[in-house]
Write an enzyme that holds these catalytic residues in place. Sequence first.
Site, short mmCIF file in Angstrom:
data_model
loop_
_atom_site.label_atom_id
_atom_site.label_comp_id
_atom_site.label_asym_id
_atom_site.label_seq_id
_atom_site.Cartn_x
_atom_site.Cartn_y
_atom_site.Cartn_z
N LEU A 12 47.35 87.36 131.71
CA LEU A 12 48.62 87.72 131.07
C LEU A 12 48.44 87.99 129.58
CD1 LEU A 12 51.71 88.02 131.27
CD2 LEU A 12 51.90 85.55 130.90
N ASP A 59 42.95 75.74 120.18
CA ASP A 59 42.99 74.88 121.36
C ASP A 59 44.37 74.24 121.39
OD1 ASP A 59 42.85 72.86 123.20
OD2 ASP A 59 40.91 72.08 122.51
N THR A 85 44.51 77.15 135.50
CA THR A 85 45.09 77.96 136.59
C THR A 85 44.31 77.87 137.90
OG1 THR A 85 43.88 79.88 135.73
CG2 THR A 85 46.17 79.64 135.05
N THR A 126 55.28 78.32 137.26
CA THR A 126 54.76 78.79 138.54
C THR A 126 55.63 78.42 139.73
OG1 THR A 126 52.92 78.38 140.08
CG2 THR A 126 53.35 76.67 138.51
N TYR A 151 48.12 70.80 140.26
CA TYR A 151 48.51 71.97 139.45
C TYR A 151 50.04 72.05 139.34
CZ TYR A 151 49.30 76.91 138.25
OH TYR A 151 49.74 78.07 137.67
N1 LIG Z 1 47.23 83.23 138.10
C1 LIG Z 1 48.28 83.10 138.91
O1 LIG Z 1 48.28 83.49 140.09
C2 LIG Z 1 49.55 82.47 138.38
C3 LIG Z 1 50.64 82.33 139.23
C4 LIG Z 1 51.80 81.75 138.75
C5 LIG Z 1 51.86 81.33 137.42
N2 LIG Z 1 50.79 81.46 136.61
C6 LIG Z 1 50.89 81.00 135.23
O2 LIG Z 1 50.84 82.15 134.41
C7 LIG Z 1 50.22 81.82 133.15
C8 LIG Z 1 49.12 82.81 132.85
O3 LIG Z 1 48.16 82.76 133.92
P1 LIG Z 1 46.83 83.63 133.88
O4 LIG Z 1 46.45 83.89 135.30
O5 LIG Z 1 46.99 84.76 132.93
O6 LIG Z 1 45.80 82.55 133.28
P2 LIG Z 1 44.25 82.74 132.97
O7 LIG Z 1 43.81 84.12 133.28
O8 LIG Z 1 43.55 81.57 133.61
O9 LIG Z 1 44.20 82.58 131.38
C9 LIG Z 1 44.40 81.36 130.73
C10 LIG Z 1 43.69 81.43 129.40
O10 LIG Z 1 43.92 80.18 128.70
C11 LIG Z 1 42.68 79.79 128.13
N3 LIG Z 1 42.63 78.35 127.83
C12 LIG Z 1 42.08 77.36 128.57
N4 LIG Z 1 42.18 76.19 127.91
C13 LIG Z 1 42.79 76.44 126.73
C14 LIG Z 1 43.15 75.63 125.62
N5 LIG Z 1 42.92 74.32 125.60
N6 LIG Z 1 43.77 76.21 124.57
C15 LIG Z 1 44.01 77.55 124.59
N7 LIG Z 1 43.69 78.36 125.60
C16 LIG Z 1 43.08 77.80 126.66
C17 LIG Z 1 41.68 80.19 129.19
O11 LIG Z 1 40.36 80.14 128.71
P3 LIG Z 1 39.19 79.84 129.78
O12 LIG Z 1 39.13 81.04 130.68
O13 LIG Z 1 37.98 79.65 128.96
O14 LIG Z 1 39.60 78.58 130.53
C18 LIG Z 1 42.16 81.59 129.52
O15 LIG Z 1 41.68 82.55 128.61
C19 LIG Z 1 49.78 80.36 133.29
O16 LIG Z 1 50.74 79.53 132.72
C20 LIG Z 1 49.75 80.11 134.78
O17 LIG Z 1 49.99 78.75 135.11
C21 LIG Z 1 49.63 82.04 137.06
#
Ligand SMILES: NC(=O)c1ccc[n+]([C@@H]2O[C@H](COP(=O)([O-])OP(=O)(O)OC[C@H]3O[C@@H](n4cnc5c(N)ncnc54)[C@H](OP(=O)(O)O)[C@@H]3O)[C@@H](O)[C@H]2O)c1
Length: 312
Positions: A12, A59, A85, A126, A151
Site C-alpha cells: 500500500l 520504526d 501482515t 483488516t 493477527y
Molecule cells: N496484505 C493483505 O492482504 C491485507 C489485507 C487486509 C488488510 N491489510 C492491512 O493493510 C495494511 C497494508 O498492508 P500491506 O500488504 O501493504 O503491508 P506490507 O506490504 O507487509 O508492508 C508493511 C510495511 O511495513 C514495514 N514495517 C514493518 N515493521 C515496521 C516498523 N516497526 N515500523 C515501520 N514500518 C514497519 C514493512 O517492512 P518489512 O517488509 O521489512 O517488514 C513493510 O515495508 C496493513 O495494515 C495490513 O494489516 C493487508
Amino acid sequence: MVILVTGANGQLGNEMRIIAKGSADKYIFTDVVDASEESIAMLKKLVGDDINTETEHLDITNLDAIREVVMREKVEAIVNCAAWTNVDAAEDPGKNDLVELLNAKAPENLAIAMKELNGLLVHISTDYVFGGDPYNTPCKEGQKGTPTGVYGQTKLRGEENIQKSGVNYIILRTAWLYSEFGKNFVKTMLNLTSTRPQLKVVFDQVGTPTYAYDLAQIIYDIVENRKYVGNTGIYHFSNEGVCSWYDFTKMIAEYSGQTGCDIRPCHSEEFPSPVKRPSYSVLDKTKVKQTFGLTIPYWTDSLRKCISNLLN
Ligand SMILES: NC(=O)c1ccc[n+]([C@@H]2O[C@H](COP(=O)([O-])OP(=O)(O)OC[C@H]3O[C@@H](n4cnc5c(N)ncnc54)[C@H](OP(=O)(O)O)[C@@H]3O)[C@@H](O)[C@H]2O)c1
C-alpha cells in the site's frame, strides 16, 4: 499539508507513492527498510523516473522517534501502511510479542503523536477482525469483532487503542490486498500458473480482492480533499464483487494468458493452516460509498489493470 506515510515500502505504501506524485502537499515516506531495487524499478516503470523513492527511517514501535519526526516536520496527517501482515507467522509463539507491538501498540503510538499535534491518523485494518462467527452476509462496521488468530486479535486491539486515544482518525478495514509490489496472491499465482501443469485452489472461502492502488486513491481523496472533517470513524473498503480464491486464480490465469495450467477447485481442509480462515469474509462498503461519494471499481477490472502493469 504535511503527510507522513509509514510502511512506505510495502504494497500500500508504494501505491501511496504513486498516487501522491504531483501533489502540492508534502509527503514524507518512511519505513524500517529502504525501498527494494525491484520496487524502485516498478515505480519508475509505472510513473516515471521523477517518482519519490526516498525513505526516511522510522520504526513506528518507537514513540520518541515518531514524536521527533512529526514535530520537526509539523506533520498534519499520518497514513499508517505499516503492520505485521504475515497471518500464519503471527501464530508463532516466539513472534507474538512483536506482532502485538507492531499491530496494537504502534498504532497507539501514532495516535498519541498525532493527538498532541491535533492531526489526523489514517490507519489500515483488516477483515480478520471478524471471522469467529459463521457470517453469510457482508460485515458492517458496527458489528462486534470476532478475530480467531493473533493477527486479527492484534489488529483489533490496534483499532481499539486508536479509538481510546481521542485522536481524529479514519480506520479503513480492507481485505485480500494485492499490488505490483512485494509478495501477494496475484504475483504468486502468476508464477504458479505459468510453471505448473495443474493447481488446486480453495473454493470454499469467499471474499473480495482489493487492488492496493484503489485503496490508496481513496485515502488520498479523503486526506487531500479534507473529506475526513466531520467524518472520522471506521469504514470498510474493498473492490466491488465477491469471489473465492479459486475464481480469483482463474481470472489471474485468464488475464495473464496462462491457459496451460489446469486449475481445479478444492476444499480448505486440503491446505491446513495455523489460522482458521473465515469461509465468508465480505465487507459491506455502504458507509464508505455514501459518506465519501465513491464509485468503487469491480474486482476483475482492477485485477486486469494490475496484471497489465506487472506483465507489460
Ligand atoms: N496484505 C493483505 O492482504 C491485507 C489485507 C487486509 C488488510 N491489510 C492491512 O493493510 C495494511 C497494508 O498492508 P500491506 O500488504 O501493504 O503491508 P506490507 O506490504 O507487509 O508492508 C508493511 C510495511 O511495513 C514495514 N514495517 C514493518 N515493521 C515496521 C516498523 N516497526 N515500523 C515501520 N514500518 C514497519 C514493512 O517492512 P518489512 O517488509 O521489512 O517488514 C513493510 O515495508 C496493513 O495494515 C495490513 O494489516 C493487508
